[in-house]
Scaffold this active site. Structure first.
Site, short mmCIF file in Angstrom:
data_model
loop_
_atom_site.label_atom_id
_atom_site.label_comp_id
_atom_site.label_asym_id
_atom_site.label_seq_id
_atom_site.Cartn_x
_atom_site.Cartn_y
_atom_site.Cartn_z
N HIS C 153 0.86 -1.19 0.00
CA HIS C 153 0.00 0.00 0.00
C HIS C 153 0.89 1.23 0.00
O HIS C 153 2.11 1.14 0.10
CB HIS C 153 -0.91 0.03 1.25
CG HIS C 153 -0.15 0.21 2.53
ND1 HIS C 153 0.33 -0.84 3.27
CD2 HIS C 153 0.25 1.33 3.21
CE1 HIS C 153 0.96 -0.39 4.33
NE2 HIS C 153 0.93 0.92 4.32
N HIS C 199 -5.36 -2.07 4.68
CA HIS C 199 -5.32 -0.88 3.82
C HIS C 199 -4.65 -1.24 2.50
O HIS C 199 -3.65 -1.93 2.46
CB HIS C 199 -4.65 0.33 4.45
CG HIS C 199 -3.39 0.06 5.22
ND1 HIS C 199 -2.74 -1.15 5.22
CD2 HIS C 199 -2.66 0.88 6.02
CE1 HIS C 199 -1.67 -1.06 5.99
NE2 HIS C 199 -1.59 0.13 6.49
N HIS C 214 4.73 7.36 2.44
CA HIS C 214 5.58 6.18 2.25
C HIS C 214 4.93 5.16 1.33
O HIS C 214 3.72 5.13 1.17
CB HIS C 214 5.93 5.53 3.60
CG HIS C 214 4.80 4.83 4.29
ND1 HIS C 214 4.08 5.39 5.32
CD2 HIS C 214 4.24 3.61 4.10
CE1 HIS C 214 3.15 4.55 5.73
NE2 HIS C 214 3.21 3.46 5.00
N HIS C 246 1.97 -0.24 14.72
CA HIS C 246 0.99 0.82 14.55
C HIS C 246 -0.23 0.53 15.43
O HIS C 246 -0.58 -0.63 15.66
CB HIS C 246 0.51 0.89 13.11
CG HIS C 246 1.53 1.35 12.12
ND1 HIS C 246 2.18 2.55 12.23
CD2 HIS C 246 2.02 0.77 11.01
CE1 HIS C 246 3.00 2.69 11.22
NE2 HIS C 246 2.94 1.62 10.47
N TYR C 255 10.01 2.03 9.50
CA TYR C 255 10.09 3.03 8.44
C TYR C 255 11.56 3.37 8.20
O TYR C 255 12.33 3.53 9.16
CB TYR C 255 9.40 4.33 8.87
CG TYR C 255 7.89 4.36 8.85
CD1 TYR C 255 7.13 3.39 8.22
CD2 TYR C 255 7.22 5.42 9.47
CE1 TYR C 255 5.74 3.46 8.21
CE2 TYR C 255 5.83 5.50 9.46
CZ TYR C 255 5.10 4.52 8.83
OH TYR C 255 3.73 4.61 8.82
N GLU C 265 8.23 1.60 4.00
CA GLU C 265 7.86 0.81 5.17
C GLU C 265 7.98 -0.65 4.78
O GLU C 265 7.65 -1.04 3.65
CB GLU C 265 6.40 1.09 5.57
CG GLU C 265 5.92 0.21 6.73
CD GLU C 265 4.44 0.39 7.07
OE1 GLU C 265 3.61 0.35 6.13
OE2 GLU C 265 4.12 0.58 8.26
#
Lengths: 307, 307, 307, 307
Positions: C153, C199, C214, C246, C255, C265
């Site tokens: 993503h 996501h 990112h 997260h 990251y 990431e």
């Protein structure tokens, strides 16, 4: 390390075909080739080992173990332990420095289970492979296969485990970390350590002397045990059992065979031991669970051992 | 989700003794009890599931599966798929809302392998157990045992897998993610998905209809598979095989039995699938490796299934 | 996948120096080089991806993202969505097949946050790298570095997140899986998915349009996140933050920056989403915890984004 | 264990509020409460520890460490080491058996960095908590929170690290496993071990004497470090840094604070040491990487220590 014996420093295994063996120990298991000698022996190590080698492969007609050698604190320790062995009625033989390339003199003797043991104090130190000891990275980037970190221990089959345990305890200052006892209290298995590890060498009672069950190498994590299992499958390597956990020591393990038929183990985790700990005791009727904690029964192959 | 079928939303299993079953599914596997109904059925869920329940236990004289139900996008989808099933010659039966507590109407039908399937679109949503969906913590602190996260899929045995695969593909819009084919190209196994998961339901060709091989629940990691294996041993639960990896889907798995004899799986990892992916195909001569990737052979128990 | 949009199929990033970039994406991250084109662009993929490529690198004076493209079920879907976009007042542009090597025609448009999106349905499929789809091994043995499995993503910064979320929901049939809302209920961040993933693309409200936070790539385990962190250190790569988790999606993450300054990431784990799930909502006052679950505060760098 | 010192056997920490402290050490960290004494001190242990306790909490006005005690092989070792300490000019004080409940006599002395050390040989052994040593299960099912397995080591700040390292080496027979040296070769940090562990106690050069940096507890895996981090967040516990890896010892770690301000570490993994290994040496200009391997820089908090 009550009397200066530090760890299993090397094991010499017989293999039927050296090229096949090296494919197995180097490409699959990730051991590092350190040297070869004029007899054609090949010297290997795990990447975390500071000494030059810990596994010696010798081409022969039969697989199995020639000897396992324990590294001691210093030469004076060797002299003292050699004298104590003789005083205990154990014949010793001195092998000159250089017989194993890069290794000092060794004192050899036979334990009651029939296995050849050695003590040595001097070996060339080449440092942790790929990282050294000055600002060392966490691990070297070009490890192969299972990324075996070190030779860890071996499991040996033979008669009179109690006498062997007593010898290693009394003379070499090792500890009995774990044992299996039958209903009469007879010791059927003894797991001995010279350090915090759950075992540096282990014995299972067996009528024939001098048998090798397996040579074992350490991995970092249970994840690495999974990847080792995957690699065993990808390379059509003969598997014995695993991934699983042992009851004894609680290590996370997989057993498989080298191309010559020597059983190998790679494992991670496992309990720790200090000299003030009572041995952990498994009852013989729990032997299945003691050996294979999840299946709780032995497979037949577990009973197969090599000369 | 080409035609609105989202996921396997529940499975109803028969158990011989409800108290024993709850000890197994709640205390050992970590499912959450959600409700009970006047028939004595008990409703359970994995903690990550948003719907009220995904596993229904019914006390009966024989273990096995009553039905598996798929949740669809909305009621209109149910109407449309029901009509399409009938058009395809599949008889459907409507079960009124409330028959399963908290669940709307269900459309039931039988697939060629003889299993009872259901479609539904409405079920009470109680949210992820212990965390909710507002600033949710990573996981709830008071999970039990294996901490099963969700009902994931079931593996069913019966005749005419190809016709079943075709029905689920053509009418329900599911995808064939993986398959086993014999040398003549006949499909011996089909792993179907409605989403990104490697399988939402799977079938293996078998002469008798309507057999259950196992109901499977998802764990987060290979580490959790180890702990599940440990718990199986600690609780003297009957193990089938594992920890190991499947070839098909590459999931990391362990099989065991509930007290009634229903086989359970808990697993982690596994491949993902999208609708544009060709199915992964395993040749029948590789069946051992396809099922148990490390051992590369089937155990006899794998062939045992329940009515 | 309510309306035929399957997944983020590719992202084109600008890099200042292609050789440096390839060292980063191939040697460090373990992406596979798939092809190059006459414009000098290099095409890469993660090893689990069936399509020929998912990451396109273009040498330029400024780092950042050129566009992100979503793969749809078929060409008819493209036509339908293109018409719907136009009906919604969004201008679309058709790019001819072959502009990206091995990729069919693409429909490009700009979302309210200012980012260029594309839809496409046709791309050459080269299969999972090193394993294929016939009796596939668990993983290929010669992966490099972090062994990134797929482009997963991207997180984009720009104005009017709510309008962008609405467009992706209404026209493209994507779901809002997670969001951040301020005390007045205004949506400050929206995490959108076309599948079960937490996501497929995410947005954070930001005054300047068209910014890249990112591009993210998937790893198998938290152990792989550790090794990725180790490799970042070993290669003197610029780290941003991690390893950590997260709050949003609960993925396990790190990251870091490519040599051109694009933030990358790599992550593992993370929640799953189905279309019937209410979005997970984080309150703005919990933003620190929502972004970095362990530290519970943002670092300043998190706010830095690229054109 | 060259001279009979086995391991750090206990540490006594001062806490401002005992109830708050127990919530932290028991409910969050998973230590087991073993006993309390008439002074109000509470005795805790990690579940794998055979001895009755390893952590003693004492309510006081200031946080920090009262003393750290090393367990020796036997009482004769205590006598011999006591005499050697005196011969080396170090004053010793004998504390009668029973002062710590269940613990034999202790010999106390102060090392050059200003910290109070103790030697003892006798302590009640209650066995591994929840599993014992007869057919022991892999782990007890009712552990709490982080499931800390044992008190592992402490890191102490004070002046004259080289003299302290020399005392522990020469008189106590410990090894220098790792060190940090400045460009002139001055030793700025020394990590000392009595066993195979990378450190049993560590020192960092600091102008003020007798400071505590942290008390550290061992976890089984990197996965457990993640869960510890999650629990820190869930309980709003003050975090220092992590999850990350250290360069020194390469352990996988997280730092946080108890409610009184004492810094704790939980960690997994880490290198091993044998007495024949040269110390691993880090150059002062690499101090950031030596301490926090991923970030490669110290945070300011790292420099904060307690009286």
């Amino acid at each position: 390390m009550k009397k200066g014996v530090m760890r299993p420093g090397h094991i010499q295994l017989r293999v039927l075909d050296m090229d096949e063996a090296l494919k197995h120990y180097v490409d699959l298991m990730g051991m590092i080739e350190a040297d070869r000698d004029t007899q054609g022996r090949v010297y290997l190590k795990g990447w975390t080992e500071v000494d030059k080698f810990s596994l010696v492969l010798r081409e022969a007609d039969q697989p199995g173990m020639d000897f396992v050698g324990f590294k001691c604190l210093d030469e004076a320790t060797i002299d003292r332990l050699s004298a104590e062995l003789q005083a205990a009625g154990v014949a010793t033989e001195e092998i000159a420095a250089g017989d194993l390339k890069g290794c000092g003199r060794r004192i050899a003797f036979t334990v009651p289970t029939g296995h050849r043991f050695e003590l040595f104090a001097t070996k060339e130190q080449t440092g942790k492979w790929g990282v050294g000891n000055r600002n060392p990275e966490a691990w070297p980037r070009d490890l192969k296969g299972m990324k075996a970190t070190r030779f860890d221990h071996c499991l040996l089959y033979g008669p009179d485990v109690p006498a062997t345990v007593k010898l290693l305890t009394d003379v070499l200052g090792m500890d009995l970390a774990e044992q299996v006892v039958d209903p009469e209290g007879k010791q059927l298995a003894g797991f001995m350590t010279a350090s915090m590890k759950a075992h540096d060498v282990a014995f299972i009672e067996h009528p024939e002397p001098a048998k090798l069950h397996h040579a074992s190498f350490f991995l970092e994590t249970w994840n690495d045990v999974l990847k080792a299992a995957d690699l065993i499958s990808m390379t059509d390597t003969s598997i014995d059992i695993g991934p699983t956990r042992h009851g004894l020591t609680h290590g996370q393990t997989i057993y498989f065979f080298d191309p010559s038929g020597n059983r190998n183990e790679v494992f991670a985790g496992g309990d720790y031991h200090y000299p003030d700990h009572e041995p952990v005791t498994w009852d013989a009727e729990q032997l299945g669970k003691a050996i294979f904690y999840h299946d709780r029964q032995l497979n037949e192959r577990f009973l197969t051992v090599l000369t």
